[in-house]
Write an enzyme that holds these catalytic residues in place. Structure first.
Site, PDB file in Angstrom:
ATOM      1  N   SER A   1      -9.940  -0.341   7.048  1.00 50.06           N
ATOM      2  CA  SER A   1      -9.359  -0.235   5.707  1.00 50.06           C
ATOM      3  C   SER A   1      -8.672  -1.478   5.165  1.00 50.06           C
ATOM      4  O   SER A   1      -8.316  -1.496   3.984  1.00 50.06           O
ATOM      5  CB  SER A   1      -8.367   0.917   5.656  1.00 50.06           C
TER       6      SER A   1
ATOM      7  N   LYS B   1       0.870  -1.188   0.000  1.00 45.56           N
ATOM      8  CA  LYS B   1       0.000   0.000   0.000  1.00 45.56           C
ATOM      9  C   LYS B   1       0.899   1.227   0.000  1.00 45.56           C
ATOM     10  O   LYS B   1       1.941   1.236   0.653  1.00 45.56           O
ATOM     11  CB  LYS B   1      -0.888  -0.031   1.245  1.00 45.56           C
TER      12      LYS B   1
ATOM     13  N   SER C   1      -9.766   2.031   2.829  1.00 46.53           N
ATOM     14  CA  SER C   1      -8.875   2.800   1.990  1.00 46.53           C
ATOM     15  C   SER C   1      -7.847   1.947   1.254  1.00 46.53           C
ATOM     16  O   SER C   1      -7.238   2.417   0.288  1.00 46.53           O
ATOM     17  CB  SER C   1      -8.122   3.845   2.832  1.00 46.53           C
TER      18      SER C   1
HETATM   19  N1  GLN Z   1     -13.287   4.392   6.260  1.00 49.12           N
HETATM   20  C1  GLN Z   1     -12.648   4.788   7.482  1.00 49.12           C
HETATM   21  C2  GLN Z   1     -12.236   6.240   7.416  1.00 49.12           C
HETATM   22  O1  GLN Z   1     -12.374   6.823   6.376  1.00 49.12           O
HETATM   23  C3  GLN Z   1     -11.489   3.895   7.798  1.00 49.12           C
HETATM   24  C4  GLN Z   1     -10.281   4.211   7.014  1.00 49.12           C
HETATM   25  C5  GLN Z   1      -9.075   3.402   7.430  1.00 49.12           C
HETATM   26  O2  GLN Z   1      -9.188   2.377   8.096  1.00 49.12           O
HETATM   27  N2  GLN Z   1      -7.922   3.898   7.075  1.00 49.12           N
HETATM   28  O3  GLN Z   1     -11.777   6.795   8.367  1.00 49.12           O
END
Ligand code: GLN
Length: 498
Positions: free
Chosen positions: A178, A79, A154
């Site tokens: 995410s 990532k 994400s």
């Molecule tokens: N969807 C969640 C957010 O936008 C989690 C994102 C993540 O785990 N990085 O904060």
């Protein structure tokens, strides 16, 4: 060779050991697929094909000379939230469009030391803020199961790349879901370890008290292989914790050897009605409930537990995560690295325009929310209150775990959705309802595929464990996967040969 991308990590290792194929051949196979098909998916931001091929050749030589590291020469990808020395590290943002990291994240070093070969850096929501990869500066990512669907986020690029058969495993990060939610949307397994298990050094910070790196792959065992070189205490991360490190793959083998016809006998799975609430899609609920019946058939028992109302958890997360983000992201100011605006008139103009031009709308929204929650007049009403509720959420999990070994839930309330102009931020946040409590409590959790809906899109089941119980989660999911074939289904792109 055309089926190589369907092989498990174990099969890749065996194939390398038996000289069925070389690491160079493997690496070429995956690069060829990426070159031919990633234009449909957009999962990579940066390719490192040249170094990968050189590393593969070196790995083959080392193996020939007796190097026994199991993962030597096995391809993977990161990532783009992890710093990689000498390689562009964007975090999905224009702010870091030119940032070549001078050092490696600790997990990148660990994976390098294991001998794995990185094929590049994967697309993601900007600064890991989002649930569908729509906030990336580098464009949206398409779901390999159905190109008009989002891959989740994400870690959307990490999920899409595995589901497309571009790499066998990828790293991800999970602040509120995410790793687990994109795993669910792309028919994969993904594990978010206990907070403190994996070093955060060199992982670009979103919300430091919630962020944790983990692994994604087609099966629990593949995740176990990649997780191993990622875990362990790191003095460079003050929140990394010294704790016994199990051998995850060995634990899986031991559990397999001990398993009778009721391999999960004695396992108590907690099910909370709060996780089957309004807004849960009927097909998702059905797939999750029928997976729980399969778990029962393998010997597990289902017990009822209670956890904090997910709506309260959601509000707590969306107070604390932006607050921490607003503080973490203050380092991006256009001065020492990253994006700088053209012709600033003075220092304030440099700060303001670099940040307004460098950050996208979702990131700016979080910074504004977080700064508001932390401002002097509102601190107690919002931030302090959310911290107190966080304490109660942790206690509710502790209480639930007095009656069960793991807690099961849907990973997300829906399968992968279509990107639409009118998905407002609040509706997107609602999709995180089952995953964020885990981060607030610092617990480990895994998502695994449990079937397809009527449109052929994957559905995920989440298992939440007690602190440090990654091995139990991986082993449990593995035993389930040994007796079921949901994880063996292939996306449309994975079935394309090149
Ligand atoms: N969807 C969640 C957010 O936008 C989690 C994102 C993540 O785990 N990085 O904060």
């Amino acid at each position: 060779m055309s089926e190589i991308h369907h092989l498990s990590i174990q099969q890749l290792i065996t194939g390398l050991q038996n000289k069925q194929f070389s690491s160079l051949e493997l690496t070429e196979h995956f690069i060829k697929r990426i070159d031919a098909l990633d234009s449909k998916i957009n999962s990579f931001i940066t390719h490192t094909s040249e170094t990968a091929l050189a590393q593969a050749q070196a790995a083959d030589e080392m193996r020939a000379q007796g190097d026994k590291r199991p993962l030597l020469g096995v391809p993977m990808a990161h990532k783009d939230i992890f710093c990689t020395q000498g390689v562009l590290t964007t975090c999905g943002s224009k702010m870091l469009h030119n940032f070549v990291s001078p050092y490696n994240a600790t997990i990148v070093n660990g994976i390098d030391k294991a001998g794995m070969i990185s094929l590049g850096k994967l697309n993601m929501d900007e600064f890991a803020m989002g649930s569908d990869n729509s906030s990336s500066y580098y464009g949206t990512v398409q779901n390999p199961w159905s190109l008009d669907r989002v891959p989740g986020g994400s870690s959307g690029g990490s999920a899409a790349a595995v589901a497309a058969g571009f790499v066998p495993v990828t790293t991800g990060s999970d602040t509120g879901g995410s790793i687990r939610q994109p795993a669910s949307f792309c028919g994969l397994t993904g594990i978010k370890p206990t907070y403190g298990r994996v070093s955060r050094f060199g992982m670009i910070a979103y919300a430091s008290s919630l962020d944790q790196a983990g692994s994604m792959g087609r099966s629990a065992k593949d995740c176990a292989y990649l997780l191993q070189p990622m875990v362990g205490h790191d003095p460079r991360d003050a929140t990394s914790i010294k704790h016994d490190i199990p051998d995850y793959v060995q634990d899986i083998h031991d559990a397999e050897a001990a398993a009778g016809d009721q391999p999960l006998a004695g396992l108590r799975i907690g099910v909370a009605k709060e996780y089957f609430s309004n807004g849960l899609n009927a097909e998702v609920e059905q797939a999750v409930r029928s997976a729980l019946q399969q778990y029962e058939a393998l010997g597990a028992t289902i017990v009822e537990v209670n956890i904090t109302d997910p709506e309260i958890t959601l509000a707590t997360y969306y107070m604390l995560a932006p607050a921490e983000a607003s503080s973490n992201l203050s380092r991006f100011d256009g001065v020492r690295f990253g994006y700088r605006c053209e012709n600033p008139t003075d220092l304030i103009d440099l700060y303001t325009r670099s940040r307004s031009e460098g950050f996208g709308p979702e990131v700016q929204r979080r910074i504004l929310m977080g700064t508001y929650a932390l401002s002097a007049g509102y601190f107690d009403a919002y931030y302090t209150k959310a911290q107190k509720i966080r304490r109660l959420i942790i206690k509710d999990f502790d209480d639930a775990f007095t009656n069960c070994d793991v807690i099961a839930s849907p990973t997300a309330p829906t399968a992968a959705y279509k990107l639409s102009e009118d998905l407002d931020p609040a509706s997107m946040y609602l999709g995180d309802v089952y995953t964020i409590g885990v981060n607030l409590a610092g617990l480990p959790a895994i998502s695994q595929p449990v079937g397809l809906n009527s449109e052929g899109l994957p559905i995920g089941l989440q298992l939440i464990g007690q602190h440090w119980q990654e091995s139990k989660l991986l082993t449990t999911a593995h035993l389930f996967q040994q007796h079921t074939d949901h994880h063996l289904q292939h996306s449309a792109i994975a079935q394309e040969t090149v």
